[in-house]
Write an enzyme that holds these catalytic residues in place. Structure first.
Site, mmCIF file in Angstrom:
data_model
loop_
_atom_site.group_PDB
_atom_site.id
_atom_site.type_symbol
_atom_site.label_atom_id
_atom_site.label_comp_id
_atom_site.label_asym_id
_atom_site.label_seq_id
_atom_site.Cartn_x
_atom_site.Cartn_y
_atom_site.Cartn_z
ATOM 1 N N ASP A 43 0.371 15.810 13.233
ATOM 2 C CA ASP A 43 1.004 14.729 13.170
ATOM 3 C C ASP A 43 2.393 14.910 12.291
ATOM 4 O O ASP A 43 2.449 15.472 11.434
ATOM 5 C CB ASP A 43 0.475 13.476 12.499
ATOM 6 C CG ASP A 43 1.173 12.160 12.412
ATOM 7 O OD1 ASP A 43 1.159 11.586 13.405
ATOM 8 O OD2 ASP A 43 1.704 11.840 11.269
ATOM 9 N N GLU A 49 3.767 10.612 17.927
ATOM 10 C CA GLU A 49 3.870 11.987 17.547
ATOM 11 C C GLU A 49 2.964 12.732 17.149
ATOM 12 O O GLU A 49 3.011 13.772 16.331
ATOM 13 C CB GLU A 49 5.001 11.793 16.456
ATOM 14 C CG GLU A 49 4.211 11.243 15.117
ATOM 15 C CD GLU A 49 4.050 9.551 15.063
ATOM 16 O OE1 GLU A 49 3.865 9.093 13.789
ATOM 17 O OE2 GLU A 49 4.189 9.108 16.112
#
Length: 223
Positions: A95, A138
């Site tokens: 992440d 993301e």
């Protein structure tokens, strides 16, 4: 060839030698095969287009990483092979740190370019048979068959370091990574259950990495 009206056609020309009274003649036959070739070309083009669409359906259009549906389709085969060889499978949940702030500061288009480059860098640090998945936003998920906890940690740290140092977009970013490993020592759990466990444990390890300051990796076994 050309017809009288100027239309171009495809033809098959056959030349056959004929002998008659010690003389050699050549018989020439011309066959219009335009429709036959056109049909074959259409079939080939259709096959190519179907293959292209199938490949597009497997990939995230922005990053070209696999999508989650493809991950769920591929994992049972990975699990079966690891089980047959009595090998482990490791996963990484990645992440981007503070990505929302980055997007708000530089805009979604710049954010998209960053994700494309991130996927490219991550792909370069994993093996050909490893699977890179855009898990959402993301977040990226990496499946690495026949991979020990130590090997997975080394891969995670190489990706983390490369993202910090090698981004060419001119923007500094960092990422946190959570790792999990599953050993196929029994047949008690289905492939779907194993994948669910790996995702959950990788996610927990990821948030431990963030709680410890970000820009680091954490293996679930060390929590």
């Amino acid at each position: 060839g050309l017809k009288k009206n100027g239309m171009e056609i495809r033809v098959d020309i056959a030349l056959n030698p004929l002998h008659e009274q010690n003389e050699l003649y050549v018989a020439c036959s011309i066959l219009d095969i335009t429709e036959k070739i056109t049909t074959a070309e259409l079939a080939l083009n259709l096959e190519r287009e179907n293959l292209r669409l199938a490949q597009l359906a497997q990939r995230d259009p922005l990053t070209q990483a696999y999508n989650r549906r493809t991950m769920e389709e591929l994992f049972p085969k990975i699990a079966e092979e690891c089980k047959r060889q009595n090998r482990s499978v490791s996963t990484i949940m990645l992440d981007v740190d503070n990505f929302k702030i980055f997007n708000d500061s530089y805009g979604h288009q710049t954010g998209d370019q960053l994700l494309k480059e991130l996927a490219y860098i991550a792909q370069n640090h994993i093996r050909e048979n490893d699977i890179l998945v855009r898990y959402g936003g993301e977040e990226f998920f990496i499946i690495m068959p026949n991979c020990t906890p130590r090997q997975a940690s080394e891969v995670a740290d190489r990706i983390r370091s490369s993202l910090e140092k090698d981004m060419t977009s001119g923007h500094k970013i960092t990422a946190s990574l959570g790792i999990s490993t599953y050993s196929f020592s029994s047949d008690l759990e289905s492939a779907d259950e194993v994948l669910e466990k790996l995702i959950e444990q990788s996610d927990q390890a990821l948030y431990q990495a963030k709680d410890k300051g970000r820009n680091r990796f954490q293996h679930f076994s060390s929590i």
